[in-house]
Write an enzyme that holds these catalytic residues in place. Structure first.
Site, mmCIF file in Angstrom:
data_model
loop_
_atom_site.group_PDB
_atom_site.id
_atom_site.type_symbol
_atom_site.label_atom_id
_atom_site.label_comp_id
_atom_site.label_asym_id
_atom_site.label_seq_id
_atom_site.Cartn_x
_atom_site.Cartn_y
_atom_site.Cartn_z
ATOM 1 N N LYS A 11 0.811 -1.217 0.000
ATOM 2 C CA LYS A 11 0.000 0.000 0.000
ATOM 3 C C LYS A 11 0.853 1.280 0.000
ATOM 4 C CE LYS A 11 -1.971 0.129 4.016
ATOM 5 N NZ LYS A 11 -1.568 1.284 4.794
ATOM 6 N N ARG A 86 -9.695 3.628 8.517
ATOM 7 C CA ARG A 86 -9.423 2.256 8.953
ATOM 8 C C ARG A 86 -10.591 1.648 9.719
ATOM 9 N NH1 ARG A 86 -3.409 2.572 8.819
ATOM 10 N NH2 ARG A 86 -2.517 0.589 9.425
ATOM 11 N N ARG A 125 10.379 -6.733 5.357
ATOM 12 C CA ARG A 125 10.415 -5.296 5.666
ATOM 13 C C ARG A 125 10.998 -5.054 7.058
ATOM 14 N NH1 ARG A 125 4.922 -1.892 5.672
ATOM 15 N NH2 ARG A 125 4.709 -2.552 7.821
ATOM 16 N N ARG A 131 11.229 -1.362 11.667
ATOM 17 C CA ARG A 131 10.112 -0.709 12.347
ATOM 18 C C ARG A 131 9.760 -1.440 13.639
ATOM 19 N NH1 ARG A 131 5.179 0.884 8.411
ATOM 20 N NH2 ARG A 131 4.016 0.195 10.222
ATOM 21 N N ARG A 142 -1.955 -6.626 14.104
ATOM 22 C CA ARG A 142 -2.350 -5.598 13.129
ATOM 23 C C ARG A 142 -3.168 -6.221 11.998
ATOM 24 N NH1 ARG A 142 3.204 -3.679 11.701
ATOM 25 N NH2 ARG A 142 2.265 -2.220 10.238
HETATM 26 P P1 AMP Z 1 0.670 2.032 8.812
HETATM 27 O O1 AMP Z 1 1.988 2.623 8.463
HETATM 28 O O2 AMP Z 1 -0.449 2.516 7.926
HETATM 29 O O3 AMP Z 1 0.710 0.527 8.898
HETATM 30 O O4 AMP Z 1 0.306 2.551 10.283
HETATM 31 C C1 AMP Z 1 1.120 2.220 11.397
HETATM 32 C C2 AMP Z 1 0.304 2.325 12.678
HETATM 33 O O5 AMP Z 1 -0.164 3.673 12.845
HETATM 34 C C3 AMP Z 1 -0.949 1.472 12.715
HETATM 35 O O6 AMP Z 1 -0.687 0.131 13.110
HETATM 36 C C4 AMP Z 1 -1.787 2.229 13.742
HETATM 37 O O7 AMP Z 1 -1.337 1.981 15.050
HETATM 38 C C5 AMP Z 1 -1.460 3.679 13.417
HETATM 39 N N1 AMP Z 1 -2.419 4.221 12.418
HETATM 40 C C6 AMP Z 1 -2.154 4.545 11.120
HETATM 41 N N2 AMP Z 1 -3.256 4.986 10.502
HETATM 42 C C7 AMP Z 1 -4.254 4.928 11.428
HETATM 43 C C8 AMP Z 1 -5.644 5.218 11.396
HETATM 44 N N3 AMP Z 1 -6.253 5.637 10.272
HETATM 45 N N4 AMP Z 1 -6.360 5.050 12.548
HETATM 46 C C9 AMP Z 1 -5.764 4.622 13.679
HETATM 47 N N5 AMP Z 1 -4.470 4.296 13.768
HETATM 48 C C10 AMP Z 1 -3.709 4.442 12.659
#
Ligand code: AMP
Length: 188
Positions: A11, A86, A125, A131, A142
């Protein structure tokens, strides 16, 4: 547009490539949180508690951040939301924010990949990016949250006639070409 897909579906990579192709910015909520954590802001400190556990950051924080970002000048020609919405509350909030600003969604791209492929990509990754939330337990959590809270949003957008489901397997270039072709006349 919105780009949706489970962790490891590519993504973020595809969002960046589409942003270049359409010459519009990407708004990645995960990236904004990580930047805030790196800069040690108050938002970063609060978000970190949830992110490190693989939980969603509370909607109050996330929604306010997105509303703020969408008010910037650079999004007037379009934008790609990566990682937002989300859950259903965020879908409704996004509708409200876009309505207030006179914007709308042209398309929601759903990237698909099976769980084994996702786990393999995320393990890779984790080695490359290091990370903190890419540990096996947090990754599994997740993915569960994605299945429970985020995957159901797909049908809501399908009902609106703006969903574009794209196979996320193959090379990065193949997937980008597939998305652009699938978006066709929805995005111009
Ligand atoms: P990502 O890089 O999109 O996988 O986001 C990393 C982490 O950020 C996620 O596992 C959530 O803890 C938080 N996060 C990112 N986007 C959102 C969202 N729209 N709502 C809530 N938490 C988010």
């Amino acid at each position: 547009m919105v780009i949706m897909g489970p962790q490891g579906s590519g993504k973020g990579t595809q969002a960046a490539r589409l942003a270049e192709h359409y010459a519009i910015p990407t708004i990645s909520t995960g990236e904004i949180f990580r930047t805030n954590i790196a800069k040690e802001t108050e938002l970063g400190a609060e978000a970190q508690k949830y992110i490190s556990q693989g939980e969603l950051v509370p909607d109050s924080l996330t929604n306010a951040m997105v509303r703020d970002r969408l008010a910037a000048d650079d999004v007037v020609r379009g934008f790609i939301l990566d990682g937002y919405p989300r859950n259903f509350a965020q879908v409704l909030e996004l509708d409200t924010v876009l309505g207030d600003l006179g914007f709308w969604l042209d398309a929601v791209v759903q990237l698909t990949a099976d769980r084994d492929e996702l786990l393999a990509r995320m393990a890779k990754r984790a080695q490359i990016e290091g990370r903190a939330d890419d540990t096996p337990e947090v990754i599994a959590h997740r993915l569960d949250i994605y299945d429970e809270q985020t995957a159901p949003l797909v049908s809501a957008y399908a009902q609106r006639g703006i969903l574009v489901a794209v196979d996320g397997t193959g090379t990065v270039e193949e997937v980008t070409a597939r998305i652009i072709s699938a978006l066709g006349s929805l995005v111009g």
